[in-house]
Design an enzyme around this catalytic site. Structure first.
Site, PDB file in Angstrom:
ATOM      1  N   TYR A  28     -21.523  50.565 -21.159  1.00 41.84           N
ATOM      2  CA  TYR A  28     -22.584  49.555 -21.321  1.00 41.84           C
ATOM      3  C   TYR A  28     -22.697  48.641 -20.106  1.00 41.84           C
ATOM      4  CZ  TYR A  28     -23.921  51.218 -25.806  1.00 41.84           C
ATOM      5  OH  TYR A  28     -24.425  52.035 -26.798  1.00 41.84           O
ATOM      6  N   VAL A  43     -33.339  49.482 -25.122  1.00 47.34           N
ATOM      7  CA  VAL A  43     -32.507  48.261 -25.159  1.00 47.34           C
ATOM      8  C   VAL A  43     -32.417  47.648 -23.761  1.00 47.34           C
ATOM      9  CG1 VAL A  43     -31.147  49.074 -27.120  1.00 47.34           C
ATOM     10  CG2 VAL A  43     -30.385  49.646 -24.822  1.00 47.34           C
ATOM     11  N   HIS A  80     -33.676  48.481 -31.671  1.00 49.13           N
ATOM     12  CA  HIS A  80     -32.309  48.964 -31.417  1.00 49.13           C
ATOM     13  C   HIS A  80     -31.492  47.925 -30.663  1.00 49.13           C
ATOM     14  CE1 HIS A  80     -33.839  53.360 -31.807  1.00 49.13           C
ATOM     15  NE2 HIS A  80     -33.621  52.796 -32.987  1.00 49.13           N
ATOM     16  N   GLY A  92     -43.205  58.305 -24.558  1.00 49.14           N
ATOM     17  CA  GLY A  92     -41.894  58.544 -23.937  1.00 49.14           C
ATOM     18  C   GLY A  92     -40.753  58.595 -24.929  1.00 49.14           C
ATOM     19  N   THR A  93     -40.992  59.228 -26.065  1.00 49.45           N
ATOM     20  CA  THR A  93     -39.895  59.361 -27.028  1.00 49.45           C
ATOM     21  C   THR A  93     -39.835  60.790 -27.558  1.00 49.45           C
ATOM     22  OG1 THR A  93     -38.943  58.548 -29.117  1.00 49.45           O
ATOM     23  CG2 THR A  93     -41.351  58.478 -28.931  1.00 49.45           C
ATOM     24  N   ASN A 125     -46.262  61.975 -23.030  1.00 44.26           N
ATOM     25  CA  ASN A 125     -44.922  62.505 -22.805  1.00 44.26           C
ATOM     26  C   ASN A 125     -44.998  63.567 -21.714  1.00 44.26           C
ATOM     27  OD1 ASN A 125     -42.330  63.881 -23.237  1.00 44.26           O
ATOM     28  ND2 ASN A 125     -42.226  62.716 -25.159  1.00 44.26           N
TER      29      ASN A 125
END
Ligand code: BV8
Ligand code: ZN
Length: 294
Positions: free
Chosen positions: A67, A108, A126, A230-231, A256
């Site tokens: 992270y 995120v 998220h 974009g998923t 996409n």
């Protein structure tokens, strides 16, 4: 592309309630890795395997280095034209009291917040890399907008180690084992802090889920359109919103780099598909909204 585009723009122009569901592909042009495909690796780990409470419990040093690297990348990245196009459309919708626009953000990385810090219509379902939470159940310490890098000196050379690591190939350099006392800890109770993101197996923020449900189920104003940008649509419950908008009679517009041919050929009812980089497609598809697409 053009007759689908014309149809789509016409529908958008007449839409009163629109959702933009965005994923990692939106930030790809900002240089941030997506989760799937070749980019889904960090060092020799699959990013999805690291984004779980179990991984953090078993090896907080490894997960914090992951992270810390993601914070470093996001801190050094900027929103691209797709983020800007979405905010522009949001602002246009907000000018009309009879219209509603909601951004459901699976990312995120905080890139929308670099355009504008607090956007009430932006739901970070998220969580966010720059929120820190205490792991002690009896302590409710939470810190937002912590952009400090590195968070502790032990995490300092994570970016150097990783800056030359392409996210495309596994990196076999041993990963440091950092003692918990040298990981981020809570200023109140000294317990370990964790990234304020939603891990796999954790529930999404209930207040956001409820607001999204109400937005979709509102009998007085049904959703006209969901932009799916974009998923890969692999993550639940984010992926369930597309079907739910369709069930309410809403249409779907997919942006996409990978799109099934049957969608591109217009064979799927109420679904448009625009293939390419969102950062290039969105300014084209949404750019002239203000002038009513000419
Ligand atoms: C929950 C934060 C219940 C962390 C993330 C089995 C079957 C179905 C579901 C499940 C299952 N087992 C478990 C589940 C549920 C699970 C899930 O969906 N798992 C998946 C993997 C199968 N979901 C959960 O656990 C969720 N919680 O269900 O809770 C519950 C209820 C009560 C109590 C307890 C539990 C929580 C999910 C949240 C996980 N956290 N992020 C972090 O980021 O580190 S999700 C994470 O992965 C990202 O945030 C992102 O949302 C997601 C990746 O998805 P995408 O954004 O779509 O990215 P991806 O790389 O997949 O795709 C990129 C796309 O962009 C591609 O299509 C590509 O073609 C395209 N693209 C690339 N470049 C571009 C582009 N497009 C346009 N332009 C470009 N330039
Ligand atoms: Zn604490």
């Amino acid at each position: 592309m053009n007759n689908q585009l014309k149809e789509f723009q016409n529908h958008l122009k007449n839409s009163k309630k629109v959702i933009a569901l965005v994923g990692a592909g939106l930030s790809a042009s900002s240089g941030l890795p997506t989760f799937r495909g070749s980019q889904g690796l960090w060092r020799n780990y699959n990013m999805i395997d690291l984004a779980t409470p179990d991984s953090f419990y078993i090896d907080p040093s490894l997960v914090w280095q992951f992270y810390s690297w993601r914070r470093y990348l996001s801190l050094n990245s900027n929103p691209n034209n797709s983020h800007k196009s979405i905010i522009k459309i949001l602002d246009q919708f907000k000018k009309d009291a009879n219209k509603q626009f909601l951004i459901i953000n699976q990312n995120v990385d905080g890139l929308f917040n670099k355009i504008r810090p607090n956007i009430p219509e932006l739901f970070d379902i998220h969580g966010n890399l720059f929120t820190l939470k205490c792991t002690n159940f009896s302590c409710n310490y939470i810190e937002k907008n912590n952009f400090k890098h590195p968070l502790t000196s032990a995490l300092k050379d994570v970016e150097n180690e990783n800056s030359n690591v392409t996210t495309k190939s596994p990196n076999f350099k041993p990963i440091k084992s950092i003692d918990e006392s040298n990981l981020p800890n809570c200023p109140i109770c000294k317990f370990l802090l964790r990234p304020g993101v939603v891990w796999f197996g954790e529930s999404l923020p209930l207040d956001l889920i409820t607001k999204i449900d109400n937005f979709i189920e509102d009998k007085f104003l049904m959703p006209d359109l969901i932009l799916v940008i974009g998923t890969s649509g692999t993550v639940y419950p984010a992926n369930s919103y597309v079907e739910r908008v369709k069930l309410k009679g809403g249409k779907v517009a997919i942006f996409n780099t990978e799109i099934d041919d049957n969608i591109l050929n217009g064979e799927i009812k109420n679904t448009w598909g625009f293939k390419g980089d969102a950062a290039e497609l969105l300014p084209l598809a949404l750019g002239d909204f203000e002038s009513g697409f000419g």
